[in-house]
Design a protein around this motif. Structure first.
Motif, PDB file in Angstrom:
ATOM      1  N   LEU A 130      -2.078   5.224 -10.991  1.00  0.00           N
ATOM      2  CA  LEU A 130      -3.122   5.070  -9.980  1.00  0.00           C
ATOM      3  C   LEU A 130      -3.888   3.763 -10.169  1.00  0.00           C
ATOM      4  O   LEU A 130      -4.145   3.028  -9.205  1.00  0.00           O
ATOM      5  CB  LEU A 130      -4.088   6.259 -10.036  1.00  0.00           C
ATOM      6  N   GLU A 168      -7.910   4.686   4.262  1.00  0.00           N
ATOM      7  CA  GLU A 168      -6.487   4.671   4.612  1.00  0.00           C
ATOM      8  C   GLU A 168      -6.278   4.931   6.094  1.00  0.00           C
ATOM      9  O   GLU A 168      -5.495   4.240   6.769  1.00  0.00           O
ATOM     10  CB  GLU A 168      -5.746   5.724   3.796  1.00  0.00           C
ATOM     11  N   GLY A 172       0.301   2.945  -3.464  1.00  0.00           N
ATOM     12  CA  GLY A 172      -0.782   3.857  -3.120  1.00  0.00           C
ATOM     13  C   GLY A 172      -0.297   4.803  -2.040  1.00  0.00           C
ATOM     14  O   GLY A 172       0.865   4.782  -1.658  1.00  0.00           O
ATOM     15  N   TYR A 225      -0.176  10.063  -2.297  1.00  0.00           N
ATOM     16  CA  TYR A 225      -1.097  10.916  -3.040  1.00  0.00           C
ATOM     17  C   TYR A 225      -0.520  12.309  -3.281  1.00  0.00           C
ATOM     18  O   TYR A 225      -0.947  13.010  -4.197  1.00  0.00           O
ATOM     19  CB  TYR A 225      -2.416  11.023  -2.286  1.00  0.00           C
ATOM     20  N   GLY A 243      -3.565   0.581  -7.663  1.00  0.00           N
ATOM     21  CA  GLY A 243      -4.740   0.123  -6.933  1.00  0.00           C
ATOM     22  C   GLY A 243      -5.045  -1.340  -7.184  1.00  0.00           C
ATOM     23  O   GLY A 243      -5.387  -2.093  -6.252  1.00  0.00           O
ATOM     24  N   GLN A 261      -8.845   3.921  -5.533  1.00  0.00           N
ATOM     25  CA  GLN A 261      -7.737   4.555  -6.249  1.00  0.00           C
ATOM     26  C   GLN A 261      -7.856   4.306  -7.749  1.00  0.00           C
ATOM     27  O   GLN A 261      -7.552   5.184  -8.556  1.00  0.00           O
ATOM     28  CB  GLN A 261      -6.416   4.014  -5.705  1.00  0.00           C
ATOM     29  N   GLY A 321      -7.598   0.548  -2.547  1.00  0.00           N
ATOM     30  CA  GLY A 321      -7.002   0.320  -3.860  1.00  0.00           C
ATOM     31  C   GLY A 321      -8.016   0.433  -4.986  1.00  0.00           C
ATOM     32  O   GLY A 321      -7.734   1.023  -6.039  1.00  0.00           O
ATOM     33  N   SER A 351       0.829  -1.211   0.000  1.00  0.00           N
ATOM     34  CA  SER A 351       0.000   0.000   0.000  1.00  0.00           C
ATOM     35  C   SER A 351       0.861   1.259   0.000  1.00  0.00           C
ATOM     36  O   SER A 351       0.520   2.257  -0.643  1.00  0.00           O
ATOM     37  CB  SER A 351      -0.921   0.002   1.225  1.00  0.00           C
TER      38      SER A 351
END
Length: 433
Positions: free
Chosen positions: A381, A326, A241, A244, A385, A303, A300, A237
């Motif tokens: 992205l 998150e 991810g 951001y 994800g 995302q 994910g 993660s």
């Protein structure tokens, strides 16, 4: 616990103020974005090299004293930097050295303060305490980033470092007045058995692998499948991810044709979602790795949807639940991490986690940057994800296959009826428990 939360809010606000100003300061000194990234890496590097040793020291030293001393030392570094900036004696080399010292002290300060906060509440309230800590962290981040600009504009760069130093001194002054509900378990002398631990946990002997027992914490972590699974989920993660600030910045300013103001709006929504998630996470009583994985997979998939956003308005709608998932996932994972090990090993386990997390923080941005170069912001992205969701599903399938199957008895023999007796016995008086 209320005093500790207030102190942590002040400290977090000061820390984020300094981090924001530090990036600007490096840019002023060097004019290089690469040097800015290098300063962050230098500050994170001690966590990779000394994280396990720092956690072992937390297990060996009195917790309140350790936290107070580490906070005071961090304040001293901040005041030193403020003086060097005020008298124009700060260059890049000195700044890097001070960043490294800060990172080294943080290897002890991080686990000491985290475990001290847990000692202030009953065992059943530890998940809520961790949730409150996450809420304080997000609120301090918002306040610190906002105060940084105001402080530099009206009082100068040195004042931001001085304010951070004062925030550390405030925490140091509060710690002596804290009264733990549960005193931390004392270290076990070499050659003696450790206290009983919950079923399923490997029993180790403290002090058998060196003066600080670093390998003992590493061995415990490696033998706990749920901790290894938590590390895998959190690592994937973190890499694919959650960065951001990088992926959404490129998406907003690129395909969505927005500007700095638009990305500022996205960042505000992310912060608000983090606060909402922290509040929800504080209500968890018995979080599990399965919950962490489920939330990571949901994040994910959100995302992926964010990567397909046709407009900024749609992206803002998706960003809020992404941040909530998150934040709740982080709170649940932190609770598992801090409550799963036996008390005498928690500092070392947090030290191992700190070293692993440093690897993610150093490797994640370059890997994600390369992915964006190859697939673009939308592609990064979506691929990221899908990777997170796939890893979580694969982990669940693997865990299900390894779970022992229930043993079924074929044609069990019937239970014989009780024998009747012609004799009658007088009733016996009940035996006291």
């Amino acid at each position: 616990m209320r005093w500790w939360s207030v102190a942590n809010f002040v400290s977090n606000a000061g820390t984020w103020m300094q981090l924001t100003v530090q990036n600007l300061l490096v840019l002023q000194i060097t004019g290089s974005a690469a040097a800015t990234g290098l300063s962050l890496s230098v500050q994170a590097a001690p966590g990779l090299l000394m994280g396990m040793a720092g956690g072992a020291l937390v297990d060996r030293w009195p917790r309140k004293l350790t936290a107070a001393v580490s906070q005071a030392l961090l304040g001293l570094v901040a005041f030193t930097t403020a003086l060097l900036v005020a008298f124009d004696h700060l260059n890049l080399g000195v700044l890097m050295a001070l960043a490294a010292v800060t990172g080294l002290i943080a290897t002890v300060d991080g686990p000491a303060c985290a475990l001290l906060g847990n000692d202030l509440v009953r065992a059943d309230d530890v998940p809520s305490a961790i949730g409150v800590g996450s809420l304080v962290h997000n609120a301090g981040r918002l306040a610190g980033a906002g105060l940084a600009g105001l402080t530099v504009a009206f009082l100068g760069t040195a004042s931001a470092y001085a304010a951070n130093g004062l925030s550390f001194l405030f925490v140091t002054a509060v710690i002596p007045f804290l009264r733990p509900v549960r005193e931390p378990a004392p270290p076990v002398p070499a050659g003696k058995s450790v206290p009983p631990v919950p079923a399923g946990e490997p029993v180790t002997r403290s002090g058998d692998d060196g003066p600080m027992g670093v390998r003992e914490g590493l061995a415990f972590f490696a033998r706990r499948p749920r901790l290894v699974g938590l590390a895998v989920i959190s690592g994937v993660s973190a890499v694919f991810g959650r960065n951001y600030g990088l992926t959404l910045a490129v998406l907003v300013t690129g395909p969505l044709a927005g500007g700095a103001a638009a990305f500022g709006t996205v960042s505000t929504v992310l912060a608000a979602g983090g606060i909402v998630g922290a509040v929800l996470g504080a209500r968890l009583r018995r979080p599990s790795v399965r919950l962490v994985g489920t939330l990571a997979a949901v994040g994910g998939l959100l995302q992926v949807a964010a990567g397909l956003s046709p407009s900024l308005a749609v992206l803002l709608v998706l960003v809020l639940p992404m941040a909530v998932a998150e934040s709740v996932s982080d709170t649940a994972g932190t609770t598992v991490l801090q409550t799963d090990p036996p008390p005498h090993l928690r500092g070392r386990v947090l030290g191992v986690w700190g070293s692993i997390r440093t690897v993610w923080s150093l490797a994640g941005p370059p890997a994600l940057g390369l992915l964006m170069e190859l697939a673009g912001a939308r592609g990064a992205l979506m691929l990221g994800g899908l990777t997170i969701a796939a890893v979580v599903v694969a982990g669940r399938v693997t865990h299900a296959r390894r779970a022992p199957a229930p043993v079924l008895l074929k044609n069990p023999a019937p239970t014989p009826p009780p024998r009747s007796s012609s004799r009658t016995r007088p009733p016996r008086s009940p035996t006291p428990p």
